[in-house]
Enzyme design. Sequence first.
Site, PDB file in Angstrom:
ATOM      1  N   ASN A 212      44.690  36.510  34.587  1.00 32.70           N
ATOM      2  CA  ASN A 212      45.072  36.727  35.989  1.00 32.70           C
ATOM      3  C   ASN A 212      44.283  35.775  36.880  1.00 32.70           C
ATOM      4  O   ASN A 212      43.482  34.978  36.405  1.00 32.70           O
ATOM      5  CB  ASN A 212      44.853  38.184  36.384  1.00 32.70           C
ATOM      6  CG  ASN A 212      43.428  38.611  36.136  1.00 32.70           C
ATOM      7  OD1 ASN A 212      42.503  38.084  36.739  1.00 32.70           O
ATOM      8  ND2 ASN A 212      43.233  39.549  35.216  1.00 32.70           N
ATOM      9  N   ALA A 276      35.453  43.631  37.306  1.00 30.11           N
ATOM     10  CA  ALA A 276      36.264  42.693  36.511  1.00 30.11           C
ATOM     11  C   ALA A 276      37.739  43.034  36.620  1.00 30.11           C
ATOM     12  O   ALA A 276      38.120  44.211  36.702  1.00 30.11           O
ATOM     13  CB  ALA A 276      35.820  42.762  35.049  1.00 30.11           C
TER      14      ALA A 276
HETATM   15  N1  CTP Z   1      39.207  48.351  34.257  1.00 31.50           N
HETATM   16  C1  CTP Z   1      38.398  48.292  33.139  1.00 31.50           C
HETATM   17  N2  CTP Z   1      38.946  48.064  31.919  1.00 31.50           N
HETATM   18  C2  CTP Z   1      40.288  47.882  31.780  1.00 31.50           C
HETATM   19  C3  CTP Z   1      41.133  47.931  32.937  1.00 31.50           C
HETATM   20  C4  CTP Z   1      40.551  48.165  34.162  1.00 31.50           C
HETATM   21  O1  CTP Z   1      37.183  48.441  33.252  1.00 31.50           O
HETATM   22  N3  CTP Z   1      40.791  47.671  30.580  1.00 31.50           N
HETATM   23  C5  CTP Z   1      38.588  48.645  35.568  1.00 31.50           C
HETATM   24  C6  CTP Z   1      38.565  47.493  36.551  1.00 31.50           C
HETATM   25  O2  CTP Z   1      37.392  46.724  36.379  1.00 31.50           O
HETATM   26  C7  CTP Z   1      38.576  48.246  37.871  1.00 31.50           C
HETATM   27  C8  CTP Z   1      39.364  49.497  37.578  1.00 31.50           C
HETATM   28  O3  CTP Z   1      39.359  49.637  36.168  1.00 31.50           O
HETATM   29  O4  CTP Z   1      37.270  48.662  38.235  1.00 31.50           O
HETATM   30  C9  CTP Z   1      40.774  49.553  38.084  1.00 31.50           C
HETATM   31  O5  CTP Z   1      41.518  48.448  37.700  1.00 31.50           O
HETATM   32  P1  CTP Z   1      42.992  48.250  38.261  1.00 31.50           P
HETATM   33  O6  CTP Z   1      43.533  46.989  37.679  1.00 31.50           O
HETATM   34  O7  CTP Z   1      43.030  48.429  39.742  1.00 31.50           O
HETATM   35  O8  CTP Z   1      43.772  49.474  37.711  1.00 31.50           O
HETATM   36  P2  CTP Z   1      44.217  49.887  36.299  1.00 31.50           P
HETATM   37  O9  CTP Z   1      43.336  50.958  35.799  1.00 31.50           O
HETATM   38  O10 CTP Z   1      44.338  48.689  35.426  1.00 31.50           O
HETATM   39  O11 CTP Z   1      45.639  50.554  36.585  1.00 31.50           O
HETATM   40  P3  CTP Z   1      46.972  49.912  37.216  1.00 31.50           P
HETATM   41  O12 CTP Z   1      46.980  48.460  36.779  1.00 31.50           O
HETATM   42  O13 CTP Z   1      48.030  50.718  36.632  1.00 31.50           O
HETATM   43  O14 CTP Z   1      46.830  50.080  38.702  1.00 31.50           O
END
Ligand code: CTP
Length: 409
Positions: A212, A276
């Site tokens: 990303n 992250a």
């Molecule tokens: N995060 C993480 N590990 C992952 C995915 C996300 O630690 N495998 C953490 C990110 O660092 C952030 C939080 O979860 O602090 C939320 O990430 P976000 O992308 O906003 O949401 P998602 O949980 O991925 O859900 P969605 O994409 O459905 O909104």
Amino acid sequence: MTIKNKKILIIIGGGIAAYKSLDLIRLLRKSNNEIKTILTKSGKEFVTPLSISTLTKTKTFEDIFDANSEAEIDHISLSRWADLVIVMPTTANFMTKLSHGKAEDLATTVILASNKDILLVPAMNVRMWLHKATQRNVKILKDYGYLFIGPEKGEMACGEFGEGKMSSPRQIYTYIDHYFNKRNLVKSKNFKALVTAGPTREYIDPVRYISNESSGKQGYEIALALDRLGIKTTLIIGPSNLTTQKNIKTKKIVTANDLLIETKKSLPVDVAVCAAAVSDFKPVVQNKNKLKKNQNNIKPIKIEKNKDVLEYLGKNNEHRPKLVVGFSAETENVNKNSITKMKKKNCDLIIANNVSKKGIGFNSDYNEVSIIDNNGNIKIIKKSKKSYIASKIAEVILDKLLVDDRSFN
Ligand code: CTP
């Protein structure tokens, strides 16, 4: 409590309030602090070197090229010597110089070369203070990490009334007292932090990957801000152009799985901040060789979910950090969805940002966030530099850590 045995450098600017610096010096000297001063050319119009050195028991520094100075270079040694640098009064003109990074005399050069916190104490006419140019400078300087006290509302030397009056020596003394007490307290607690930042890359074959737009800046700035507050910080960062910092233990990772492994190795910590932009998915198969486009049977790429590091931390029975902080990138119902995410992943704080807004977030130096805690309190930080947002997030984290720590004792 009183400030004791500190080394404070006071830069005395040109303004009618300059004489009040003598009162502050007196207060600080009373409780055994060492004071050095730089008197600017216009400051000299309002106070004399003799009155200052009578109180500080040492000479005032005035010129960048001082033939009588010690062997060391003043503009470096003065800031290295100090525990804190104060500029009082800070005039509108002085702020303009600082916001442009000027180094045209001893005072501005010392500040530019400084590795210490710098407290600005503005004093000026209300119109000057409220002028858009001044307010723009204030914003820039806050983004750069300068500390501010005041100005206060009141009657000014020019007879007008409003915001612009310099904080009193007593108020400044209390501010400095609080500043050092907090730093001492943090030092004694030996807090440790873990920050995740940047994107991850999930390889399809040796040259192609799922990733990303994340630059890693927000998490990186948070690591710097926590370090500045005296918290020992480990940064785990995905591919980015950011340079590593001497004080911060930095672990470079590529995949979400690397991130999880390094996170586990970094525990226990008091606070974990997951900034992250972890790739949610990875290809089930990472091809050893580059996929060729002329294959007859091009197959869809099968993907599977990555383990959620934030959720792992929030629900960790053995080593759950006292404070688990998540980020939430949303495009609609930002606060509502973020609160749901905070509960699902068992976090204490969530930093919500609207990634559909232009000019902030991914690949920008700016951000706009809401800091939401698990009691539903929301603190909004309007569009600002990521460094400023980071310092505000770090302050909230530290306050929460200190409160939690008291309840544990
Ligand atoms: N995060 C993480 N590990 C992952 C995915 C996300 O630690 N495998 C953490 C990110 O660092 C952030 C939080 O979860 O602090 C939320 O990430 P976000 O992308 O906003 O949401 P998602 O949980 O991925 O859900 P969605 O994409 O459905 O909104």
